[in-house]
Design a protein around this motif. Structure first.
Motif, mmCIF file in Angstrom:
data_model
loop_
_atom_site.group_PDB
_atom_site.id
_atom_site.type_symbol
_atom_site.label_atom_id
_atom_site.label_comp_id
_atom_site.label_asym_id
_atom_site.label_seq_id
_atom_site.Cartn_x
_atom_site.Cartn_y
_atom_site.Cartn_z
ATOM 1 N N THR A 46 31.307 19.400 35.174
ATOM 2 C CA THR A 46 30.755 18.089 35.530
ATOM 3 C C THR A 46 31.834 17.095 35.954
ATOM 4 O OG1 THR A 46 30.875 17.027 33.338
ATOM 5 C CG2 THR A 46 28.993 18.493 33.744
ATOM 6 N N GLY A 47 33.095 17.549 35.965
ATOM 7 C CA GLY A 47 34.231 16.650 36.198
ATOM 8 C C GLY A 47 34.119 15.841 37.477
ATOM 9 N N ASN A 48 33.689 16.479 38.560
ATOM 10 C CA ASN A 48 33.620 15.785 39.847
ATOM 11 C C ASN A 48 32.198 15.445 40.251
ATOM 12 O OD1 ASN A 48 36.402 15.688 40.470
ATOM 13 N ND2 ASN A 48 36.329 17.892 40.871
ATOM 14 N N LEU A 49 31.296 15.480 39.292
ATOM 15 C CA LEU A 49 29.893 15.205 39.611
ATOM 16 C C LEU A 49 29.432 13.930 38.916
ATOM 17 C CD1 LEU A 49 28.402 18.793 39.109
ATOM 18 C CD2 LEU A 49 28.811 17.638 41.293
ATOM 19 N N THR A 50 28.517 13.213 39.548
ATOM 20 C CA THR A 50 27.863 12.100 38.851
ATOM 21 C C THR A 50 26.813 12.689 37.914
ATOM 22 O OG1 THR A 50 26.122 11.950 40.496
ATOM 23 C CG2 THR A 50 28.100 10.594 40.875
ATOM 24 N N LEU A 51 26.319 11.847 37.015
ATOM 25 C CA LEU A 51 25.248 12.287 36.117
ATOM 26 C C LEU A 51 24.041 12.779 36.933
ATOM 27 C CD1 LEU A 51 24.493 12.507 33.207
ATOM 28 C CD2 LEU A 51 23.917 10.073 33.196
ATOM 29 N N GLU A 52 23.692 12.028 37.956
ATOM 30 C CA GLU A 52 22.547 12.419 38.807
ATOM 31 C C GLU A 52 22.836 13.755 39.486
ATOM 32 O OE1 GLU A 52 23.942 9.343 38.732
ATOM 33 O OE2 GLU A 52 22.278 8.602 37.496
ATOM 34 N N GLY A 53 24.117 13.969 39.870
ATOM 35 C CA GLY A 53 24.505 15.228 40.507
ATOM 36 C C GLY A 53 24.320 16.415 39.572
ATOM 37 N N VAL A 54 24.671 16.232 38.295
ATOM 38 C CA VAL A 54 24.517 17.329 37.323
ATOM 39 C C VAL A 54 23.023 17.597 37.076
ATOM 40 C CG1 VAL A 54 25.114 18.184 35.036
ATOM 41 C CG2 VAL A 54 26.692 16.656 36.230
ATOM 42 N N ILE A 55 22.263 16.516 36.926
ATOM 43 C CA ILE A 55 20.815 16.685 36.698
ATOM 44 C C ILE A 55 20.189 17.433 37.876
ATOM 45 C CG2 ILE A 55 18.609 15.427 36.486
ATOM 46 C CD1 ILE A 55 20.302 13.206 35.007
ATOM 47 N N GLY A 56 20.610 17.063 39.096
ATOM 48 C CA GLY A 56 20.102 17.734 40.297
ATOM 49 C C GLY A 56 20.485 19.208 40.330
ATOM 50 N N ALA A 57 21.704 19.521 39.904
ATOM 51 C CA ALA A 57 22.153 20.921 39.894
ATOM 52 C C ALA A 57 21.332 21.742 38.897
ATOM 53 C CB ALA A 57 23.641 20.995 39.552
ATOM 54 N N VAL A 58 21.028 21.144 37.754
ATOM 55 C CA VAL A 58 20.209 21.860 36.761
ATOM 56 C C VAL A 58 18.793 22.070 37.307
ATOM 57 C CG1 VAL A 58 19.116 21.676 34.481
ATOM 58 C CG2 VAL A 58 21.543 21.116 34.757
ATOM 59 N N LEU A 59 18.214 21.006 37.871
ATOM 60 C CA LEU A 59 16.837 21.136 38.387
ATOM 61 C C LEU A 59 16.782 22.183 39.502
ATOM 62 C CD1 LEU A 59 15.787 17.358 38.414
ATOM 63 C CD2 LEU A 59 14.930 19.148 36.872
ATOM 64 N N ALA A 60 17.844 22.221 40.332
ATOM 65 C CA ALA A 60 17.881 23.195 41.439
ATOM 66 C C ALA A 60 18.037 24.625 40.917
ATOM 67 C CB ALA A 60 19.032 22.854 42.384
ATOM 68 N N GLY A 61 18.556 24.769 39.683
ATOM 69 C CA GLY A 61 18.777 26.099 39.119
ATOM 70 C C GLY A 61 17.616 26.615 38.291
ATOM 71 N N ALA A 112 33.952 20.006 31.199
ATOM 72 C CA ALA A 112 34.762 19.032 31.955
ATOM 73 C C ALA A 112 36.087 18.986 31.204
ATOM 74 C CB ALA A 112 34.109 17.652 31.992
ATOM 75 N N SER A 113 37.139 18.518 31.837
ATOM 76 C CA SER A 113 38.441 18.474 31.163
ATOM 77 C C SER A 113 38.369 17.504 29.983
ATOM 78 C CB SER A 113 39.516 18.014 32.139
ATOM 79 O OG SER A 113 39.351 16.634 32.389
ATOM 80 N N PRO A 114 39.228 17.707 28.973
ATOM 81 C CA PRO A 114 39.236 16.778 27.834
ATOM 82 C C PRO A 114 39.467 15.332 28.268
ATOM 83 C CG PRO A 114 40.481 18.746 27.295
ATOM 84 C CD PRO A 114 40.123 18.867 28.748
ATOM 85 N N ARG A 115 40.334 15.101 29.266
ATOM 86 C CA ARG A 115 40.608 13.726 29.680
ATOM 87 C C ARG A 115 39.364 13.058 30.275
ATOM 88 N NH1 ARG A 115 44.887 10.030 30.002
ATOM 89 N NH2 ARG A 115 45.400 11.215 28.127
ATOM 90 N N VAL A 116 38.678 13.788 31.152
ATOM 91 C CA VAL A 116 37.455 13.235 31.761
ATOM 92 C C VAL A 116 36.434 12.913 30.676
ATOM 93 C CG1 VAL A 116 35.419 13.872 33.124
ATOM 94 C CG2 VAL A 116 37.713 14.267 34.034
ATOM 95 N N ARG A 117 36.262 13.810 29.749
ATOM 96 C CA ARG A 117 35.274 13.589 28.681
ATOM 97 C C ARG A 117 35.667 12.400 27.808
ATOM 98 N NH1 ARG A 117 35.176 18.323 25.331
ATOM 99 N NH2 ARG A 117 36.833 19.398 26.439
ATOM 100 N N ALA A 118 36.977 12.302 27.519
ATOM 101 C CA ALA A 118 37.443 11.188 26.674
ATOM 102 C C ALA A 118 37.257 9.858 27.399
ATOM 103 C CB ALA A 118 38.905 11.405 26.306
#
Ligand code: ADP
Ligand code: CDP
Length: 206
Positions: free
Chosen positions: A188-203, A142-148
């Motif tokens: 992960t910049g434009n994803l919610t935490l649940e969205g990232v978890i879902g993407a991992v589970l789908a992969g 994710a971009s440094p700004r989003v992470r910060a």
């Protein structure tokens, strides 16, 4: 089965690993907490963090234990729970120096490789150096700004100070932070935490 989740600082690795582990009903392990524990113990003992021999002797003299709970890992030295002290700015500033020492990397890797499967492992080099045989590999960015901005909700410092520290830590961690060639990269910049978890589970493999 081992699933690896690597990525840059504050990209969401531990939150995502915890969510994936809970969905799968397996533990997750945070390799970064072991580097942080080594750093904290070195700082508390007044050691020079770049002195590998001194630091390793000190670490070997302590019965350190990583408790791989799915809801959040904890690190213990005998009856003392170090976990709450591992995310201070002082540890953030020292940890990349400690993580650059090959002897410390071998100390961490040995503890991780001794863990019984299955589990989700998160860090920088889980899919490359430590578990190249993993069944599925992911790399979060994710971009440094989003992470910060995300980390600012957990720390007393302001966003620009946190962003500068994250960028500097990414720079110091470059060597061990390359994504595995077979890792799926997730911004992960434009994803919610649940969205990232879902993407991992789908992969994950069926
Ligand atoms: P890392 O383990 O990579 O340092 P964390 O899991 O500690 O990252 O995440 C840093 C912060 O960002 C946490 O407060 C977490 O809840 C939040 N976070 C992680 N991923 C997301 C996301 N996709 N969307 C919003 N917030 C997130
Ligand atoms: O959570 P955050 O990304 O801020 O850090 P972490 O995952 O707890 O890792 C802390 C530090 O440990 C990193 O900045 C690296 O220096 C080091 N580390 C590493 O070198 N290799 C790993 N597999 C995990 C962490």
């Amino acid at each position: 089965m081992i699933v690896t989740i690597d990525g840059v600082a504050a990209s969401g690795k531990s939150s995502v690993a915890s969510g994936v582990a809970r969905a799968l009903g397996v533990p997750y392990v945070s390799s970064g907490l072991l580097y942080r524990a080594a750093t904290l113990l070195g700082l508390e003992a007044g050691l020079r963090l770049e002195n590998a021999a001194e630091l390793l002797a000190h670490l070997r003299a302590q019965p350190l234990r990583l408790e791989a709970l799915a809801e959040g890992n904890r690190v213990w030295v005998e009856e003392r729970d170090l976990t709450a002290d591992l995310h201070s700015s002082r540890v953030d500033r020292g940890v990349s120096v400690v993580a650059a020492l090959p002897e410390v990397r071998a100390w961490v890797d040995g503890q991780l490789r001794a863990l019984p499967e299955p589990f989700v492992a998160e860090g920088r080099d889980m899919g490359t150096a430590v578990f190249p045989q993993a069944a599925a590999k992911f790399y979060l960015t994710a971009s440094p700004r989003v992470r910060a901005e995300r980390r600012a909700r957990e720390r007393p410092e302001d966003v620009p100070a946190i962003e500068a520290a994250l960028v500097e830590r990414d720079r110091l961690d470059t060597v061990q932070s390359a994504p595995a060639p077979d890792a799926r990269v997730i911004d992960t910049g434009n994803l919610t935490l649940e969205g990232v978890i879902g993407a991992v589970l789908a992969g994950l493999p069926a």
